[in-house]
Design an enzyme around this catalytic site. Structure first.
Site, PDB file in Angstrom:
ATOM      1  N   THR A  38       0.249  12.781 -10.392  1.00  0.00           N
ATOM      2  CA  THR A  38       1.250  13.241 -11.428  1.00  0.00           C
ATOM      3  C   THR A  38       2.109  12.100 -11.795  1.00  0.00           C
ATOM      4  OG1 THR A  38       1.197  15.398 -10.861  1.00  0.00           O
ATOM      5  CG2 THR A  38       3.344  14.406 -11.369  1.00  0.00           C
TER       6      THR A  38
ATOM      7  N   GLN B 117      -7.511  17.791 -13.838  1.00  0.00           N
ATOM      8  CA  GLN B 117      -6.669  18.842 -12.836  1.00  0.00           C
ATOM      9  C   GLN B 117      -5.812  19.650 -13.582  1.00  0.00           C
ATOM     10  OE1 GLN B 117      -3.928  17.738  -9.662  1.00  0.00           O
ATOM     11  NE2 GLN B 117      -5.592  18.099  -8.044  1.00  0.00           N
TER      12      GLN B 117
ATOM     13  N   HIS C  62      -6.395  22.723  -8.752  1.00  0.00           N
ATOM     14  CA  HIS C  62      -5.536  22.274  -7.373  1.00  0.00           C
ATOM     15  C   HIS C  62      -5.162  23.345  -6.629  1.00  0.00           C
ATOM     16  CE1 HIS C  62      -2.905  20.124  -5.331  1.00  0.00           C
ATOM     17  NE2 HIS C  62      -2.130  19.392  -6.480  1.00  0.00           N
TER      18      HIS C  62
ATOM     19  N   ASN D 225      -1.873  21.168  -1.577  1.00  0.00           N
ATOM     20  CA  ASN D 225      -0.633  20.647  -1.407  1.00  0.00           C
ATOM     21  C   ASN D 225       0.598  21.619  -1.954  1.00  0.00           C
ATOM     22  OD1 ASN D 225      -1.865  18.207  -0.908  1.00  0.00           O
ATOM     23  ND2 ASN D 225      -1.529  17.276  -2.936  1.00  0.00           N
TER      24      ASN D 225
ATOM     25  N   TYR E 250       0.760  24.435  -3.829  1.00  0.00           N
ATOM     26  CA  TYR E 250       0.986  24.993  -4.986  1.00  0.00           C
ATOM     27  C   TYR E 250       0.246  26.405  -4.810  1.00  0.00           C
ATOM     28  CZ  TYR E 250       2.703  20.501  -5.857  1.00  0.00           C
ATOM     29  OH  TYR E 250       3.770  19.409  -5.695  1.00  0.00           O
TER      30      TYR E 250
ATOM     31  N   ARG F  99      -9.788  21.474  -5.137  1.00  0.00           N
ATOM     32  CA  ARG F  99      -9.076  20.538  -4.278  1.00  0.00           C
ATOM     33  C   ARG F  99      -8.502  21.560  -3.398  1.00  0.00           C
ATOM     34  NH1 ARG F  99      -5.169  15.267  -4.291  1.00  0.00           N
ATOM     35  NH2 ARG F  99      -6.511  14.158  -3.412  1.00  0.00           N
TER      36      ARG F  99
ATOM     37  N   ASN G 137       5.162  20.173   0.876  1.00  0.00           N
ATOM     38  CA  ASN G 137       5.991  21.365   0.084  1.00  0.00           C
ATOM     39  C   ASN G 137       6.107  22.670   1.153  1.00  0.00           C
ATOM     40  OD1 ASN G 137       6.514  20.770  -2.407  1.00  0.00           O
ATOM     41  ND2 ASN G 137       4.328  20.805  -3.053  1.00  0.00           N
TER      42      ASN G 137
ATOM     43  N   ARG H 115      -2.975   5.930  -4.655  1.00  0.00           N
ATOM     44  CA  ARG H 115      -2.025   4.741  -5.273  1.00  0.00           C
ATOM     45  C   ARG H 115      -2.645   3.516  -5.430  1.00  0.00           C
ATOM     46  NH1 ARG H 115       0.992   6.264   0.276  1.00  0.00           N
ATOM     47  NH2 ARG H 115      -1.120   6.655   0.676  1.00  0.00           N
TER      48      ARG H 115
HETATM   49  C1  LIG Z   1       2.264   9.401  -7.557  1.00  0.00           C
HETATM   50  C2  LIG Z   1       1.533  10.433  -6.786  1.00  0.00           C
HETATM   51  C3  LIG Z   1       1.270  11.263  -7.431  1.00  0.00           C
HETATM   52  C4  LIG Z   1       0.211  12.588  -7.073  1.00  0.00           C
HETATM   53  N1  LIG Z   1       0.021  13.617  -7.817  1.00  0.00           N
HETATM   54  C5  LIG Z   1      -1.027  14.538  -7.557  1.00  0.00           C
HETATM   55  C6  LIG Z   1      -1.405  15.682  -8.091  1.00  0.00           C
HETATM   56  O1  LIG Z   1      -1.020  15.437  -9.320  1.00  0.00           O
HETATM   57  N2  LIG Z   1      -2.174  16.183  -7.847  1.00  0.00           N
HETATM   58  C7  LIG Z   1      -2.945  16.080  -6.678  1.00  0.00           C
HETATM   59  O2  LIG Z   1      -3.697  16.889  -6.028  1.00  0.00           O
HETATM   60  N3  LIG Z   1      -2.428  15.283  -5.631  1.00  0.00           N
HETATM   61  C8  LIG Z   1      -1.571  14.524  -6.028  1.00  0.00           C
HETATM   62  N4  LIG Z   1      -1.082  13.257  -5.306  1.00  0.00           N
HETATM   63  C9  LIG Z   1      -1.654  12.716  -3.969  1.00  0.00           C
HETATM   64  C10 LIG Z   1      -3.119  11.959  -4.145  1.00  0.00           C
HETATM   65  O3  LIG Z   1      -4.018  12.640  -4.964  1.00  0.00           O
HETATM   66  C11 LIG Z   1      -3.440  11.554  -3.142  1.00  0.00           C
HETATM   67  O4  LIG Z   1      -4.066  12.478  -1.963  1.00  0.00           O
HETATM   68  C12 LIG Z   1      -2.497  10.593  -2.077  1.00  0.00           C
HETATM   69  O5  LIG Z   1      -1.946   9.692  -2.891  1.00  0.00           O
HETATM   70  C13 LIG Z   1      -3.337   9.961  -0.920  1.00  0.00           C
HETATM   71  O6  LIG Z   1      -4.329   9.111  -1.306  1.00  0.00           O
HETATM   72  P1  LIG Z   1      -3.989   7.549  -1.417  1.00  0.00           P
HETATM   73  O7  LIG Z   1      -3.500   7.260   0.176  1.00  0.00           O
HETATM   74  O8  LIG Z   1      -5.307   6.858  -1.673  1.00  0.00           O
HETATM   75  O9  LIG Z   1      -2.668   7.406  -2.394  1.00  0.00           O
HETATM   76  C14 LIG Z   1      -0.320  12.369  -5.842  1.00  0.00           C
HETATM   77  C15 LIG Z   1      -0.033  10.990  -5.247  1.00  0.00           C
HETATM   78  C16 LIG Z   1       0.827  10.344  -5.827  1.00  0.00           C
HETATM   79  C17 LIG Z   1       1.291   8.888  -4.866  1.00  0.00           C
END
Ligand SMILES: Cc1cc2nc3c(=O)[nH]c(=O)nc-3n(C[C@H](O)[C@H](O)[C@H](O)COP(=O)(O)O)c2cc1C
Length: 359
Positions: free
Chosen positions: A26, A99, A176, A179, A181, A228, A236, A315
């Site tokens: 997001t 998603q 999704h 997390n 939701y 997912r 949350n 990230r």
């Molecule tokens: C800025 C940001 C926005 C995220 N938005 C979503 C999202 O919209 N949907 C989702 O399933 N996970 C979301 N996540 C979780 C990521 O998909 C991922 O699981 C998380 O960043 C851990 O992976 P990483 O260590 O490679 O960043 C978000 C994470 C970050 C950092």
């Protein structure tokens, strides 16, 4: 260095160039009508080196929106913007799934076209703060338990959103259910206190997501649908521990339906994940989900050793649009800036250089 990470893989009917998935993220840059800005087209195009991009979470209805600035896919204007994203990613040789997220109890009435209330499996308030339409942080409201009619309408919204995604040129959609939701709220006994067929037992708690997944599959084909989940996840204000049986019931129920993939957030080790992997017949995607790291020395072996077929990375893709190319060539990767993750303009969004454009 893992070579397997850079080999192709087939998901449903589509060929991915490599095993690295850009995780859904997001970025809160859509306008008040849930329409993405033109910069989003560039943002996704820049990251098409991923074998598959999963887009930021997108609401299937006005009622599903839980944060300011998240995009929707339930109006023609939103669809038009998404179709330009799909074209741009395909033009750059990538693949993209949209998603779909309904936030359930996480959200605020000021974001709802009809003024709310938030809908959820049961009237269980999240013990956290949520953003209003103007970005002010306030205690989460108590949601209202969904009626059967509202469950049916919500499922229909997901299905028509998926149809719009495919019409916009997306290769598929990801539901999704992680997390904290709405679908996760149904899966978890802490948020699902229902005593009808949607609660009370593992099979019943899995029912909403099973029906939802099947309705989406009926619309666009199961081979275009990924799911997912985040078993045990606490984000949350979820209390999803000791809920393994619900996830096993979910997977057993959906295993024969031909879905594109299962995408799980997991820690370094988990017996449940090994069992999910064993029971899930198609592509299995893993995200280390903050517990581990998404650096190549950690995710390479995940694919190399067959723990998963694909790994998703979040990230690092924000700050390295050419992440897969950097990894392949052994070029160091850039650090991300958390201050520009959510909302704002082009800075921290489309201005991260590639290895070849940086000084
Ligand atoms: C800025 C940001 C926005 C995220 N938005 C979503 C999202 O919209 N949907 C989702 O399933 N996970 C979301 N996540 C979780 C990521 O998909 C991922 O699981 C998380 O960043 C851990 O992976 P990483 O260590 O490679 O960043 C978000 C994470 C970050 C950092």
């Amino acid at each position: 260095m893992s070579d397997t990470l850079f080999t192709p893989w087939k998901v449903g009917g589509i060929e991915l160039a490599n095993r690295v998935v850009m995780a859904p993220m997001t970025r809160n840059r859509a306008d008040v009508d849930g329409v993405l800005p033109d910069s989003a087209i560039e943002y996704y195009r820049q990251r098409a080196c991923a074998g598959l991009i999963v887009t930021e979470a997108t609401q299937p209805s006005a009622a599903g929106q839980g944060y300011p600035g998240t995009p929707g896919l339930h109006t023609d204007a939103q669809q038009d913007a998404w179709s330009r994203v799909a074209d741009a990613v395909h033009g750059a040789g990538g693949r993209v799934f949209l998603q779909i997220m309904h936030t359930g109890r996480i959200g605020h009435a000021s974001l709802q076209a009809d003024g709310g209330p938030q809908l959820a499996p049961s009237a269980v308030r999240a013990n956290l703060e949520v953003a209003t339409a103007t970005g002010e942080m306030v205690p989460a409201p108590e949601p209202r338990a969904m009626t059967h009619k509202e469950i049916a309408t919500t499922i229909a919204d997901y299905a028509s959103c998926a149809a719009r995604a495919v019409a916009a040129g997306m290769d598929g959609v990801e539901i999704h259910a992680a997390n904290g939701y709405l679908p996760h709220q149904f899966l978890s006994p802490g948020t699902n206190r229902r005593d009808d067929e949607y609660g009370g037992s593992p099979v019943n708690r899995a029912r909403f997501l099973v029906e939802l997944s099947r309705a989406v599959a009926a619309q666009i084909g199961a081979e275009r649908v990924g799911i997912r989940i985040s078993p045990g996840g606490q984000f949350n204000d979820m209390a999803d521990r000791d809920n393994e049986d619900t996830y096993l019931a979910l997977v057993d129920e959906l295993a024969a339906d031909g879905f594109a993939y299962l995408h799980t957030l997991r820690g370094r080790t988990s017996v449940l994940h090994e069992e999910l992997r064993r029971r899930w017949p198609s592509t299995y995607v893993v995200n280390t989900g903050y517990m581990g790291s998404s650096e190549i020395d950690e995710i390479g072996p995940i694919v190399e050793n067959g723990v998963a077929d694909l790994v998703s990375v979040g990230r690092l893709f924000i700050s390295n649009p050419d992440l897969v190319d950097r990894w392949r060539s052994g070029t160091p990767r850039a650090e991300w800036d958390e201050d520009t993750f959510y909302a704002g303009g082009d800075r921290g969004y489309i201005d991260y250089p590639t290895a070849t454009t940086q000084d």
